[in-house]
Design a protein around this motif. Structure first.
Motif, PDB file in Angstrom:
ATOM      1  N   LEU A 284      71.296 -33.174 121.110  1.00  0.00           N
ATOM      2  CA  LEU A 284      72.492 -32.328 121.093  1.00  0.00           C
ATOM      3  C   LEU A 284      72.589 -31.581 122.419  1.00  0.00           C
ATOM      4  CD1 LEU A 284      71.976 -30.919 117.476  1.00  0.00           C
ATOM      5  CD2 LEU A 284      73.614 -32.676 118.190  1.00  0.00           C
ATOM      6  N   ALA A 285      73.815 -31.300 122.842  1.00  0.00           N
ATOM      7  CA  ALA A 285      74.010 -30.615 124.134  1.00  0.00           C
ATOM      8  C   ALA A 285      73.430 -29.205 124.070  1.00  0.00           C
ATOM      9  CB  ALA A 285      75.497 -30.546 124.448  1.00  0.00           C
ATOM     10  N   ILE A 286      72.770 -28.812 125.150  1.00  0.00           N
ATOM     11  CA  ILE A 286      72.231 -27.449 125.233  1.00  0.00           C
ATOM     12  C   ILE A 286      73.295 -26.586 125.915  1.00  0.00           C
ATOM     13  CG2 ILE A 286      70.420 -25.987 126.210  1.00  0.00           C
ATOM     14  CD1 ILE A 286      68.571 -28.469 126.051  1.00  0.00           C
ATOM     15  N   PRO A 287      73.808 -25.557 125.229  1.00  0.00           N
ATOM     16  CA  PRO A 287      74.860 -24.741 125.838  1.00  0.00           C
ATOM     17  C   PRO A 287      74.319 -23.978 127.048  1.00  0.00           C
ATOM     18  CG  PRO A 287      74.586 -24.217 123.489  1.00  0.00           C
ATOM     19  CD  PRO A 287      73.434 -25.084 123.891  1.00  0.00           C
ATOM     20  N   ALA A 288      75.224 -23.512 127.904  1.00  0.00           N
ATOM     21  CA  ALA A 288      74.807 -22.630 128.999  1.00  0.00           C
ATOM     22  C   ALA A 288      74.180 -21.383 128.381  1.00  0.00           C
ATOM     23  CB  ALA A 288      76.024 -22.248 129.833  1.00  0.00           C
ATOM     24  N   ARG A 289      73.175 -20.847 129.059  1.00  0.00           N
ATOM     25  CA  ARG A 289      72.556 -19.627 128.514  1.00  0.00           C
ATOM     26  C   ARG A 289      73.551 -18.467 128.603  1.00  0.00           C
ATOM     27  NH1 ARG A 289      66.089 -19.453 130.057  1.00  0.00           N
ATOM     28  NH2 ARG A 289      65.575 -21.346 128.879  1.00  0.00           N
ATOM     29  N   PRO A 290      73.673 -17.673 127.548  1.00  0.00           N
ATOM     30  CA  PRO A 290      74.614 -16.555 127.606  1.00  0.00           C
ATOM     31  C   PRO A 290      74.139 -15.465 128.574  1.00  0.00           C
ATOM     32  CG  PRO A 290      73.400 -16.522 125.545  1.00  0.00           C
ATOM     33  CD  PRO A 290      72.979 -17.764 126.259  1.00  0.00           C
ATOM     34  N   THR A 291      75.080 -14.650 129.016  1.00  0.00           N
ATOM     35  CA  THR A 291      74.724 -13.527 129.896  1.00  0.00           C
ATOM     36  C   THR A 291      73.792 -12.580 129.141  1.00  0.00           C
ATOM     37  OG1 THR A 291      76.937 -13.700 130.755  1.00  0.00           O
ATOM     38  CG2 THR A 291      75.726 -11.705 131.341  1.00  0.00           C
TER      39      THR A 291
ATOM     40  N   HIS B 268      71.000 -20.087 119.620  1.00  0.00           N
ATOM     41  CA  HIS B 268      70.906 -20.105 121.084  1.00  0.00           C
ATOM     42  C   HIS B 268      71.616 -18.885 121.659  1.00  0.00           C
ATOM     43  CE1 HIS B 268      71.717 -21.552 125.234  1.00  0.00           C
ATOM     44  NE2 HIS B 268      70.549 -22.144 125.075  1.00  0.00           N
ATOM     45  N   ARG B 269      72.772 -18.563 121.086  1.00  0.00           N
ATOM     46  CA  ARG B 269      73.500 -17.403 121.618  1.00  0.00           C
ATOM     47  C   ARG B 269      72.725 -16.109 121.364  1.00  0.00           C
ATOM     48  NH1 ARG B 269      79.803 -16.697 120.237  1.00  0.00           N
ATOM     49  NH2 ARG B 269      79.837 -18.866 120.967  1.00  0.00           N
ATOM     50  N   PHE B 270      72.176 -15.988 120.164  1.00  0.00           N
ATOM     51  CA  PHE B 270      71.433 -14.758 119.824  1.00  0.00           C
ATOM     52  C   PHE B 270      70.148 -14.651 120.659  1.00  0.00           C
ATOM     53  CE2 PHE B 270      68.357 -12.461 117.002  1.00  0.00           C
ATOM     54  CZ  PHE B 270      68.958 -11.206 117.086  1.00  0.00           C
ATOM     55  N   HIS B 271      69.350 -15.714 120.634  1.00  0.00           N
ATOM     56  CA  HIS B 271      68.085 -15.634 121.374  1.00  0.00           C
ATOM     57  C   HIS B 271      68.335 -15.651 122.877  1.00  0.00           C
ATOM     58  CE1 HIS B 271      65.412 -15.529 117.965  1.00  0.00           C
ATOM     59  NE2 HIS B 271      66.210 -16.405 117.374  1.00  0.00           N
ATOM     60  N   GLY B 272      69.489 -16.188 123.286  1.00  0.00           N
ATOM     61  CA  GLY B 272      69.825 -16.196 124.706  1.00  0.00           C
ATOM     62  C   GLY B 272      70.103 -14.810 125.253  1.00  0.00           C
ATOM     63  N   ILE B 273      70.866 -14.006 124.526  1.00  0.00           N
ATOM     64  CA  ILE B 273      71.189 -12.705 125.126  1.00  0.00           C
ATOM     65  C   ILE B 273      69.991 -11.741 125.089  1.00  0.00           C
ATOM     66  CG2 ILE B 273      73.691 -12.825 124.717  1.00  0.00           C
ATOM     67  CD1 ILE B 273      73.278 -10.372 122.960  1.00  0.00           C
ATOM     68  N   ILE B 274      69.036 -11.975 124.210  1.00  0.00           N
ATOM     69  CA  ILE B 274      67.884 -11.062 124.165  1.00  0.00           C
ATOM     70  C   ILE B 274      66.671 -11.604 124.929  1.00  0.00           C
ATOM     71  CG2 ILE B 274      68.531  -9.953 122.002  1.00  0.00           C
ATOM     72  CD1 ILE B 274      66.599 -11.746 120.539  1.00  0.00           C
TER      73      ILE B 274
ATOM     74  N   GLN C 291      79.087 -11.635 114.344  1.00  0.00           N
ATOM     75  CA  GLN C 291      80.288 -12.053 115.071  1.00  0.00           C
ATOM     76  C   GLN C 291      80.122 -13.465 115.648  1.00  0.00           C
ATOM     77  OE1 GLN C 291      82.043  -9.288 117.783  1.00  0.00           O
ATOM     78  NE2 GLN C 291      83.303 -10.860 118.728  1.00  0.00           N
ATOM     79  N   ALA C 292      78.951 -13.723 116.198  1.00  0.00           N
ATOM     80  CA  ALA C 292      78.706 -15.055 116.764  1.00  0.00           C
ATOM     81  C   ALA C 292      78.786 -16.106 115.662  1.00  0.00           C
ATOM     82  CB  ALA C 292      77.341 -15.084 117.449  1.00  0.00           C
ATOM     83  N   LEU C 293      78.245 -15.766 114.504  1.00  0.00           N
ATOM     84  CA  LEU C 293      78.293 -16.694 113.371  1.00  0.00           C
ATOM     85  C   LEU C 293      79.747 -17.007 113.001  1.00  0.00           C
ATOM     86  CD1 LEU C 293      76.008 -16.444 110.304  1.00  0.00           C
ATOM     87  CD2 LEU C 293      78.396 -16.763 109.925  1.00  0.00           C
ATOM     88  N   ASN C 294      80.568 -15.959 112.925  1.00  0.00           N
ATOM     89  CA  ASN C 294      81.981 -16.180 112.573  1.00  0.00           C
ATOM     90  C   ASN C 294      82.648 -17.062 113.609  1.00  0.00           C
ATOM     91  OD1 ASN C 294      81.730 -14.597 110.358  1.00  0.00           O
ATOM     92  ND2 ASN C 294      82.621 -12.761 111.282  1.00  0.00           N
ATOM     93  N   GLU C 295      82.380 -16.808 114.874  1.00  0.00           N
ATOM     94  CA  GLU C 295      83.036 -17.584 115.936  1.00  0.00           C
ATOM     95  C   GLU C 295      82.601 -19.053 115.896  1.00  0.00           C
ATOM     96  OE1 GLU C 295      83.188 -13.902 119.067  1.00  0.00           O
ATOM     97  OE2 GLU C 295      82.288 -15.789 119.718  1.00  0.00           O
ATOM     98  N   ILE C 296      81.300 -19.255 115.728  1.00  0.00           N
ATOM     99  CA  ILE C 296      80.780 -20.622 115.847  1.00  0.00           C
ATOM    100  C   ILE C 296      81.078 -21.459 114.604  1.00  0.00           C
ATOM    101  CG2 ILE C 296      78.620 -21.949 116.029  1.00  0.00           C
ATOM    102  CD1 ILE C 296      77.677 -19.752 118.029  1.00  0.00           C
ATOM    103  N   PHE C 297      81.037 -20.818 113.438  1.00  0.00           N
ATOM    104  CA  PHE C 297      81.240 -21.609 112.208  1.00  0.00           C
ATOM    105  C   PHE C 297      82.685 -21.659 111.756  1.00  0.00           C
ATOM    106  CE2 PHE C 297      76.656 -21.505 111.736  1.00  0.00           C
ATOM    107  CZ  PHE C 297      76.410 -22.743 111.171  1.00  0.00           C
TER     108      PHE C 297
END
Ligand code: HEM
Length: 199
Positions: free
Chosen positions: A91-98, A51-57, A187-193
């Motif tokens: 599952l909760a849908i996170p806010a879309r990233p900037t 979601h974070r990856f596809h969200g920012i692009i 980086q997102a992977l490291n943060e989330i996992f």
């Protein structure tokens, strides 16, 4: 990170591939090490990563110039499918990233290369979700193949990229965009996992 220069005799897509080989190996290795399909809890983290990856692009897929360069691009974003997968599993849908802003279109090509290429390797990931009982209509829609098939779709995308009359400076910007995309994903992977690894 030392980088060999891209070989200008290669077509653009081949340059992108050659220039991000180690980045790909890194994300491939770290995704598998995180065991995203070992439990629903891990899969939720994987969906948040996607979601974070596809969200920012996401907005790049609707960018005018990029759609002129790559006709049909606006039919390919996967953010809404990631959201449907989260929703299907309650599952909760996170806010879309900037969204990414002020990216030159040629740099954006590298981000799109990373995103569309990831759907090629997703064949393997999709099979793993099937073992969890998920399907292309329930929980794993964003990993499903393009209706035309992964291979054909990818070859068409590569042909579109290679047909662009890009200068070598523009190609270099595209390669830099692809490296940025892999670095962002890593980086997102490291943060989330990380909380799982630390648990
Ligand atoms: C466990 C995770 C992953 C595995 C096992 C994996 C595996 C693969 C495989 C086998 C291919 C080549 C498929 C073919 O040539 O038919 C591929 C291509 C690709 N993957 Fe991955 N991948 C993974 C994760 C990712 C991620 C997270 C990204 C991006 C963020 C990514 C980006 C790409 C790109 C851009 C290509 C196209 C390479 C090219 O031919 O230019 N992959 N992947």
């Amino acid at each position: 990170m030392a980088k060999e220069p891209a070989d200008p005799s290669l077509a653009f897509a081949a340059q992108l591939k050659a220039s991000t080989r180690s980045e790909h190996e890194g994300v491939d290795h770290h995704v598998m090490a995180a065991e995203p399909f070992s439990s629903l809890r891990h899969y939720e983290k994987f969906l948040r990563l996607q979601h974070r990856f596809h969200g920012i692009i996401h907005e790049l897929y609707h960018h005018d110039t990029l759609n002129q360069w790559l006709p049909g691009l606006n039919e390919l974003p996967r953010l809404e499918k990631v959201e449907a997968d989260l929703d299907a599993l309650d599952l909760a849908i996170p806010a879309r990233p900037t969204p990414l802003k002020d990216l030159h279109p040629e740099t954006a090509l590298g981000w799109l290369y990373c995103s569309e290429g990831s759907n090629l390797g997703a064949a393997f990931l999709f099979k793993e979700t099937q073992k969890m009982g998920l399907t292309e209509t329930h929980g794993a829609s964003h990993l499903a193949a393009h209706p035309e098939g992964r291979g054909l779709h990818w070859r068409q995308f590569v042909a579109q990229m290679n047909a662009l009359p890009l200068s070598s400076a523009q190609q270099t910007a595209g390669i830099s965009g692809a490296r940025q995309a892999f670095a962002f994903y890593r980086q997102a992977l490291n943060e989330i996992f990380q909380p799982i690894e630390a648990a």
